[in-house]
Design an enzyme around this catalytic site. Structure first.
Site, short mmCIF file in Angstrom:
data_model
loop_
_atom_site.label_atom_id
_atom_site.label_comp_id
_atom_site.label_asym_id
_atom_site.label_seq_id
_atom_site.Cartn_x
_atom_site.Cartn_y
_atom_site.Cartn_z
N ARG A 129 -1.87 29.69 -51.91
CA ARG A 129 -0.97 30.83 -51.71
C ARG A 129 0.33 30.65 -52.49
NH1 ARG A 129 0.55 31.19 -46.16
NH2 ARG A 129 0.14 28.96 -46.19
N ASN A 153 -3.49 33.56 -45.51
CA ASN A 153 -4.72 32.94 -45.05
C ASN A 153 -5.39 33.86 -44.05
OD1 ASN A 153 -4.38 30.59 -46.54
ND2 ASN A 153 -3.39 29.50 -44.88
#
Length: 88
Positions: free
Chosen positions: A18, A36
């Site tokens: 990320r 997520n």
């Protein structure tokens, strides 16, 4: 401007995926988020120039060094006015 949602599967959680996505998106001038999902995938929502979205998709297919990307699904969405690039 164009908007796309990417679902990335493989070893993509806990490997700076990320954070790396955020860095790439900001370099490319994209707005959106990376988060997520409970099933182990990462969702990326991005808005910006079509060429920049294509470049982000190429990066998503590789990811950072510790990631092992198995698949990237892309879905075009109606244009959205997003700002910044968040992590969730």
């Amino acid at each position: 401007m164009a908007t796309a949602r990417f679902l990335v599967s493989g070893k993509v959680q806990g490997v700076f995926y990320r954070a790396g996505t955020r860095e790439q998106a900001l370099v490319l001038g994209l707005a959106g988020h990376a988060r997520n999902l409970p099933d182990g995938r990462v969702e990326v929502l991005a808005s910006g120039e079509p060429g920049a979205l294509d470049a982000l998709e190429r990066w998503l297919r590789q990811g950072p060094p510790l990631a092992r990307v198995e698949a990237v699904a892309r879905e075009a969405l109606p244009e959205q006015a997003l700002s910044g690039f968040g992590l969730g």
